[in-house]
Scaffold this motif. Structure first.
Motif, PDB file in Angstrom:
ATOM      1  N   ALA A 145      -0.569  65.430  -8.673  1.00  0.00           N
ATOM      2  CA  ALA A 145      -1.991  65.195  -8.412  1.00  0.00           C
ATOM      3  C   ALA A 145      -2.861  66.247  -9.110  1.00  0.00           C
ATOM      4  CB  ALA A 145      -2.270  65.193  -6.908  1.00  0.00           C
ATOM      5  N   ASP A 146      -2.291  67.430  -9.346  1.00  0.00           N
ATOM      6  CA  ASP A 146      -2.991  68.498 -10.073  1.00  0.00           C
ATOM      7  C   ASP A 146      -2.770  68.399 -11.582  1.00  0.00           C
ATOM      8  OD1 ASP A 146      -4.006  69.564  -7.739  1.00  0.00           O
ATOM      9  OD2 ASP A 146      -2.501  71.154  -7.584  1.00  0.00           O
ATOM     10  N   ASP A 147      -2.280  67.255 -12.044  1.00  0.00           N
ATOM     11  CA  ASP A 147      -2.067  66.940 -13.466  1.00  0.00           C
ATOM     12  C   ASP A 147      -0.888  67.639 -14.128  1.00  0.00           C
ATOM     13  OD1 ASP A 147      -4.083  65.012 -13.667  1.00  0.00           O
ATOM     14  OD2 ASP A 147      -5.602  66.562 -13.966  1.00  0.00           O
ATOM     15  N   TYR A 148       0.036  68.165 -13.353  1.00  0.00           N
ATOM     16  CA  TYR A 148       1.287  68.635 -13.947  1.00  0.00           C
ATOM     17  C   TYR A 148       2.200  67.433 -14.114  1.00  0.00           C
ATOM     18  CZ  TYR A 148      -0.098  73.442 -13.066  1.00  0.00           C
ATOM     19  OH  TYR A 148      -0.765  74.641 -13.073  1.00  0.00           O
ATOM     20  N   LYS A 149       3.073  67.498 -15.109  1.00  0.00           N
ATOM     21  CA  LYS A 149       4.025  66.427 -15.388  1.00  0.00           C
ATOM     22  C   LYS A 149       5.436  66.993 -15.371  1.00  0.00           C
ATOM     23  CE  LYS A 149       0.716  63.559 -15.797  1.00  0.00           C
ATOM     24  NZ  LYS A 149       0.163  63.372 -14.489  1.00  0.00           N
ATOM     25  N   GLY A 150       6.401  66.119 -15.463  1.00  0.00           N
ATOM     26  CA  GLY A 150       7.804  66.512 -15.366  1.00  0.00           C
ATOM     27  C   GLY A 150       8.209  67.634 -16.291  1.00  0.00           C
ATOM     28  N   ASP A 151       7.761  67.597 -17.540  1.00  0.00           N
ATOM     29  CA  ASP A 151       8.126  68.640 -18.503  1.00  0.00           C
ATOM     30  C   ASP A 151       7.569  70.015 -18.125  1.00  0.00           C
ATOM     31  OD1 ASP A 151       9.482  66.811 -20.063  1.00  0.00           O
ATOM     32  OD2 ASP A 151       7.859  66.550 -21.493  1.00  0.00           O
ATOM     33  N   GLN A 156      14.256  69.500   3.913  1.00  0.00           N
ATOM     34  CA  GLN A 156      13.853  70.105   2.652  1.00  0.00           C
ATOM     35  C   GLN A 156      13.564  69.097   1.530  1.00  0.00           C
ATOM     36  OE1 GLN A 156      14.955  73.895  -0.110  1.00  0.00           O
ATOM     37  NE2 GLN A 156      16.605  73.003   1.026  1.00  0.00           N
ATOM     38  N   PRO A 157      14.369  68.041   1.322  1.00  0.00           N
ATOM     39  CA  PRO A 157      14.023  67.070   0.274  1.00  0.00           C
ATOM     40  C   PRO A 157      12.657  66.413   0.492  1.00  0.00           C
ATOM     41  CG  PRO A 157      16.319  66.812   0.883  1.00  0.00           C
ATOM     42  CD  PRO A 157      15.705  67.769   1.882  1.00  0.00           C
ATOM     43  N   ARG A 158      12.300  66.166   1.751  1.00  0.00           N
ATOM     44  CA  ARG A 158      10.976  65.600   2.050  1.00  0.00           C
ATOM     45  C   ARG A 158       9.882  66.560   1.630  1.00  0.00           C
ATOM     46  NH1 ARG A 158       7.098  66.986   4.817  1.00  0.00           N
ATOM     47  NH2 ARG A 158       8.297  68.569   5.915  1.00  0.00           N
ATOM     48  N   LEU A 159      10.050  67.847   1.953  1.00  0.00           N
ATOM     49  CA  LEU A 159       9.058  68.854   1.580  1.00  0.00           C
ATOM     50  C   LEU A 159       8.988  69.014   0.065  1.00  0.00           C
ATOM     51  CD1 LEU A 159       6.969  70.950   2.429  1.00  0.00           C
ATOM     52  CD2 LEU A 159       8.850  72.598   2.685  1.00  0.00           C
ATOM     53  N   LEU A 160      10.120  68.949  -0.598  1.00  0.00           N
ATOM     54  CA  LEU A 160      10.147  69.037  -2.057  1.00  0.00           C
ATOM     55  C   LEU A 160       9.348  67.889  -2.672  1.00  0.00           C
ATOM     56  CD1 LEU A 160      11.053  70.219  -4.738  1.00  0.00           C
ATOM     57  CD2 LEU A 160      13.263  69.062  -4.412  1.00  0.00           C
ATOM     58  N   VAL A 161       9.531  66.683  -2.163  1.00  0.00           N
ATOM     59  CA  VAL A 161       8.762  65.527  -2.658  1.00  0.00           C
ATOM     60  C   VAL A 161       7.272  65.737  -2.415  1.00  0.00           C
ATOM     61  CG1 VAL A 161       8.280  63.078  -2.215  1.00  0.00           C
ATOM     62  CG2 VAL A 161      10.643  63.852  -2.555  1.00  0.00           C
ATOM     63  N   GLU A 162       6.909  66.271  -1.272  1.00  0.00           N
ATOM     64  CA  GLU A 162       5.501  66.554  -0.962  1.00  0.00           C
ATOM     65  C   GLU A 162       4.909  67.523  -1.992  1.00  0.00           C
ATOM     66  OE1 GLU A 162       3.592  69.133   2.533  1.00  0.00           O
ATOM     67  OE2 GLU A 162       4.572  67.300   3.258  1.00  0.00           O
ATOM     68  N   VAL A 163       5.645  68.567  -2.330  1.00  0.00           N
ATOM     69  CA  VAL A 163       5.193  69.540  -3.325  1.00  0.00           C
ATOM     70  C   VAL A 163       5.050  68.871  -4.692  1.00  0.00           C
ATOM     71  CG1 VAL A 163       5.874  71.626  -4.609  1.00  0.00           C
ATOM     72  CG2 VAL A 163       6.071  71.574  -2.111  1.00  0.00           C
ATOM     73  N   LEU A 164       6.023  68.056  -5.076  1.00  0.00           N
ATOM     74  CA  LEU A 164       5.962  67.363  -6.368  1.00  0.00           C
ATOM     75  C   LEU A 164       4.749  66.441  -6.441  1.00  0.00           C
ATOM     76  CD1 LEU A 164       9.737  66.521  -6.854  1.00  0.00           C
ATOM     77  CD2 LEU A 164       8.406  68.261  -8.078  1.00  0.00           C
ATOM     78  N   GLU A 165       4.466  65.719  -5.367  1.00  0.00           N
ATOM     79  CA  GLU A 165       3.294  64.840  -5.338  1.00  0.00           C
ATOM     80  C   GLU A 165       2.009  65.633  -5.518  1.00  0.00           C
ATOM     81  OE1 GLU A 165       3.930  62.807  -1.612  1.00  0.00           O
ATOM     82  OE2 GLU A 165       5.159  61.249  -2.583  1.00  0.00           O
ATOM     83  N   GLU A 166       1.909  66.794  -4.877  1.00  0.00           N
ATOM     84  CA  GLU A 166       0.719  67.639  -5.023  1.00  0.00           C
ATOM     85  C   GLU A 166       0.582  68.160  -6.455  1.00  0.00           C
ATOM     86  OE1 GLU A 166       0.944  70.709  -2.041  1.00  0.00           O
ATOM     87  OE2 GLU A 166       1.105  69.229  -0.428  1.00  0.00           O
ATOM     88  N   LEU A 167       1.687  68.558  -7.053  1.00  0.00           N
ATOM     89  CA  LEU A 167       1.640  69.069  -8.424  1.00  0.00           C
ATOM     90  C   LEU A 167       1.259  67.976  -9.408  1.00  0.00           C
ATOM     91  CD1 LEU A 167       4.742  71.405  -8.232  1.00  0.00           C
ATOM     92  CD2 LEU A 167       2.371  72.140  -8.571  1.00  0.00           C
TER      93      LEU A 167
END
Length: 173
Positions: free
Chosen positions: A64-70, A51-62
Motif C-alpha cells: 500500500a506504501d508502493d513497495y513491490k516484491g523486488d 506469525q504468517p498472518r502478521l507477516l501478510v499484514e505487514v506485506l499488505e501495508e508495504l
C-alpha cells in the motif's frame, strides 16, 4: 584488519534501532544516509501460528506504501523450510514469496517476487525493505548478533516480527 567507522548503508534510525535491539554497539564516526520514511518497527505476534498472518499484514501495508516484491526481503534465523515466510498460505502472497536460494540456483531474476532466506545467507547484501521474522527467544546468545546483521541489511524500512512472549525482554530506550 580494518575498522568500519563510516556507515554508508543505513539510516541513523536503523543504526540506532539495530544497536538497541541487538545490544551490539558499534561506534560509527559517521552515518552518511539521512533518515527515510518510516521508523523501524517491532510487531508482536501471538505464537508461531499467528506469525504468517502478521507477516501478510505487514506485506499488505508495504505494498500500500508502493513497495513491490523486488524491494522486499524476508530474513529469518531459521532455515527456509521452517521459517514464517515459508508458512504463508494465503493468496496472493503465497505465490509472491519465494526462497532466494531457489531463485538464484535456477538463475532466475526476482521478477517482482519477495525473496526470503536466512539472515546468515544474506550477510553482506542489502534491500530497501527488510522484514525479520521468527524472533522467539532473545535469551539465545546467538540471536542478538543475527538481529544486528539482519537489521543492518535495510536501506529504507525495517520491520521485526517478535513473539509476544518476548515483549518484556526488549528495551529500546
Amino acid at each position: 584488519v580494518y575498522s568500519l567507522v563510516v556507515n554508508c548503508r543505513n539510516t541513523p534510525d536503523v543504526v540506532d534501532f539495530s544497536r538497541r535491539l541487538s545490544g551490539i554497539d558499534i561506534d560509527y564516526a559517521e552515518v552518511r544516509r539521512p533518515d527515510a520514511e518510516g521508523d523501524p518497527e517491532l510487531r508482536f505476534y501471538d505464537g508461531a501460528e499467528d506469525q504468517p498472518r502478521l507477516l501478510v499484514e505487514v506485506l499488505e501495508e508495504l505494498y500500500a506504501d508502493d513497495y513491490k516484491g523486488d524491494d522486499l526481503v524476508i530474513l529469518s534465523p531459521r532455515r527456509d523450510e521452517v521459517c514464517a515466510a515459508g508458512q504463508v498460505d494465503s493468496q496472493p502472497w503465497s505465490d509472491r514469496i519465494r526462497p532466494l536460494r531457489q531463485m538464484m540456483a535456477a538463475g532466475l531474476q526476482r521478477d517482482g517476487h519477495i525473496g526470503y532466506c536466512t539472515i546468515q545467507a544474506y550477510k553482506g547484501l542489502e534491500s530497501p525493505v527488510v522484514i525479520i521474522t521468527d524472533i522467539d527467544d532473545l535469551a539465545k546468545p546467538s540471536l542478538r548478533p543475527l538481529l544486528y546483521i539482519g537489521a543492518t541489511r535495510a536501506l529504507q524500512r525495517l520491520v521485526v516480527l517478535v513473539d509476544g512472549k518476548e515483549e518484556g525482554n526488549i528495551d529500546l530506550r
